[in-house]
Design a protein around this motif. Structure first.
Motif, short mmCIF file in Angstrom:
data_model
loop_
_atom_site.label_atom_id
_atom_site.label_comp_id
_atom_site.label_asym_id
_atom_site.label_seq_id
_atom_site.Cartn_x
_atom_site.Cartn_y
_atom_site.Cartn_z
N GLU A 274 -8.31 24.88 -10.01
CA GLU A 274 -8.88 25.03 -8.67
C GLU A 274 -8.80 23.72 -7.89
O GLU A 274 -9.81 23.14 -7.50
N PRO A 275 -7.60 23.22 -7.65
CA PRO A 275 -7.47 21.93 -6.96
C PRO A 275 -7.99 21.95 -5.53
O PRO A 275 -8.32 20.90 -4.98
N GLU A 276 -8.08 23.14 -4.95
CA GLU A 276 -8.58 23.25 -3.57
C GLU A 276 -10.04 22.84 -3.46
O GLU A 276 -10.54 22.56 -2.36
N MET A 277 -10.74 22.76 -4.60
CA MET A 277 -12.15 22.37 -4.60
C MET A 277 -12.33 20.85 -4.60
O MET A 277 -13.45 20.37 -4.39
N LEU A 278 -11.27 20.12 -4.83
CA LEU A 278 -11.36 18.66 -4.86
C LEU A 278 -11.57 18.09 -3.47
O LEU A 278 -11.01 18.59 -2.48
N GLY B 51 0.79 -1.22 0.00
CA GLY B 51 0.00 0.00 0.00
C GLY B 51 0.82 1.27 0.00
O GLY B 51 0.36 2.31 -0.49
N LYS B 52 2.05 1.22 0.50
CA LYS B 52 2.85 2.44 0.54
C LYS B 52 3.23 2.92 -0.85
O LYS B 52 3.65 4.08 -1.02
N GLN B 53 3.12 2.04 -1.86
CA GLN B 53 3.39 2.43 -3.24
C GLN B 53 2.13 2.36 -4.10
O GLN B 53 2.21 2.42 -5.33
N ALA B 54 0.98 2.27 -3.47
CA ALA B 54 -0.27 2.20 -4.21
C ALA B 54 -0.54 3.54 -4.90
O ALA B 54 -0.32 4.61 -4.31
N ILE B 55 -1.00 3.47 -6.12
CA ILE B 55 -1.22 4.67 -6.94
C ILE B 55 -2.72 4.95 -7.04
O ILE B 55 -3.50 4.10 -7.50
N TYR B 56 -3.11 6.16 -6.60
CA TYR B 56 -4.48 6.61 -6.77
C TYR B 56 -4.60 7.24 -8.15
O TYR B 56 -4.08 8.32 -8.39
N LEU B 57 -5.27 6.54 -9.06
CA LEU B 57 -5.54 7.07 -10.38
C LEU B 57 -6.69 8.06 -10.25
O LEU B 57 -7.83 7.68 -10.02
N ASP B 58 -6.37 9.33 -10.35
CA ASP B 58 -7.34 10.37 -10.04
C ASP B 58 -8.27 10.60 -11.23
O ASP B 58 -7.92 11.26 -12.20
N GLY B 59 -9.47 10.05 -11.13
CA GLY B 59 -10.46 10.20 -12.18
C GLY B 59 -11.47 11.30 -11.91
O GLY B 59 -12.50 11.38 -12.58
N ARG B 60 -11.16 12.18 -10.96
CA ARG B 60 -12.13 13.21 -10.60
C ARG B 60 -12.29 14.28 -11.67
O ARG B 60 -13.19 15.11 -11.58
#
Length: 407
Positions: A290-294, A271-280
């Protein structure tokens, strides 16, 4: 293995691929990096890349094979991944889904067999969730064949084809002849050899590479025949444990943050190298400025234990007032939060003379030639600070990484 000097790079590639009953250790760039460099505008970056034309190719962890080398070989096949290995990719991807008997296999989506394999030309087409229906009266041709429509033994009888289909087709043969014009059928006539997840591990280990499996979202309701999402996430990790692979060599990925959190909490070494594929980016109102809105924020992701984030290329880039390509506010926020950034997928848009496609949408006004592939890569590497780049033709990234001294 040595070849006569007069052999073309293409023929050398073919000979190497045919000789690889094991794995030939030679790494080569082929012709594409030089084509891209020639297409660049004059300047310091072009001069630097030109100065490296005589260097000896080396494998690079910065170069990540995206489904192998699908610009020219059927994706997620033995042949595609062997080509990527020859191009010096240091990390290899298996998109992981499962069959009717809950066996893990490499496919980009659970329901893509109609476009990436020959299933519609076999008797297994009778098992597809949606049989082929030809285009009619303005309605597109449709078919849907899932890995969960067949068992593992049946899956292994299929052959890979170049990804694509013809929505205007009146028959199956025409439907399958939908390869985008910038890819080639030159190496796909015999079809590619499909891979189970376990087979991909053995193959990538043979290359001396590292692993980045992606847990694909099921299209069947979960739990599936008692198979829960958590069991699915665990089954992926178990294959590496059973193969004796060090967690340090594995970068599991998912668009589902819950999968990433499962690995962080239940398999912390992986898990320490798990990659969150950001589909937002698919959410209504998303704005990379505006990343602060995520939600969660970059800081909240880090606090949860996430250390790697991977959005598509366009999310990381913007243009300034004079048309230069620069890092986006999203890229800066991720970096400021301490997240390692990986991105995808270089060279998937095809020719760039019309501003690129989906992967370059945020900088379309600044794109006008294939030579800018290296400009984009340079901004990603030197200004955004990405740790690796997925590419459909890994030699492009390998050449850059070797020339610029990246790992």
């Amino acid at each position: 293995m040595r070849f006569p000097k007069k052999l073309s790079p293409l023929l050398v590639t073919i000979l190497l691929l045919s000789s690889m009953s094991g794995f030939a250790q030679e790494i080569q760039f082929g012709v594409r990096p030089y084509y891209l460099i020639d297409a660049m505008k004059e300047g310091p970056l072009k001069s630097k890349l030109r100065s490296c034309t005589g260097m000896t190719p080396r494998r690079s962890l910065f170069s990540i094979a995206h489904r192998g080398a699908p610009l020219e070989f059927p994706e997620h096949t033995v042949q595609s991944n062997k080509a990527a290995a020859l191009m010096g990719a240091g990390i290899f991807e298996c998109d992981v889904t499962f069959t009717k008997d809950k066996q893990l296999v490499c496919r980009h989506a659970q329901n893509d067999l109609q476009g990436t394999t020959n299933i519609l030309l076999t008797n297994l087409k009778e098992k597809c969730s949606k049989p082929f229906i030809p285009a009619n009266s303005g309605e597109p041709a449709v078919a849907e064949c899932r890995t969960t429509d067949i068992i593992l033994g049946e899956f292994k009888t299929l052959r890979g084809k170049m990804d694509g289909f013809n929505k205007k087709a009146k028959d199956i043969q025409s439907y399958m002849a939908g390869t985008p014009s910038w890819r080639t059928e030159l190496y796909s006539e015999a079809g590619g050899t499909l891979l189970t997840h376990q087979e991909s591990i053995a193959l990538f280990k043979q290359f001396g590479g590292k692993f980045t499996p992606e847990l694909k979202e099921p299209v069947v309701p979960m739990p599936y025949l008692g198979f829960t999402q958590e069991q699915y996430a665990q089954a992926l990790i178990n294959d590496y444990k059973n193969a004796g692979i060090s967690p340090n060599d594995v970068f599991p990925q998912s668009f589902n943050l819950n999968d990433v959190m499962y690995w962080i909490q239940n398999e912390p070494e992986f898990g320490k190298q798990a990659i969150y594929l950001d589909g937002r980016y698919e959410q209504k109102g998303f704005n990379a400025a505006e990343p602060e809105m995520l939600k969660p924020t970059m800081q909240e992701l880090y606090a949860k234990g996430v250390r790697y984030i991977a959005p598509p290329i366009w999310v990381l880039l913007a243009t300034n007032s004079i048309g230069e390509i620069i890092p986006s506010a999203y890229a800066k926020a991720a970096k400021d939060a301490g997240l390692n950034i990986i991105t995808w997928s270089l060279e998937r848009d095809g020719p760039m003379n019309k501003g690129g496609g989906w992967y370059h949408q945020s900088i379309k006004s600044a794109i006008y030639s294939d030579g800018q592939i290296y400009e984009v890569l340079d901004v990603l590497a030197q200004q955004v600070g990405v740790k690796g780049v997925f590419s459909d033709w890994p030699a492009t990234v390998t050449y850059y990484a070797n020339c610029l001294g990246l790992e």
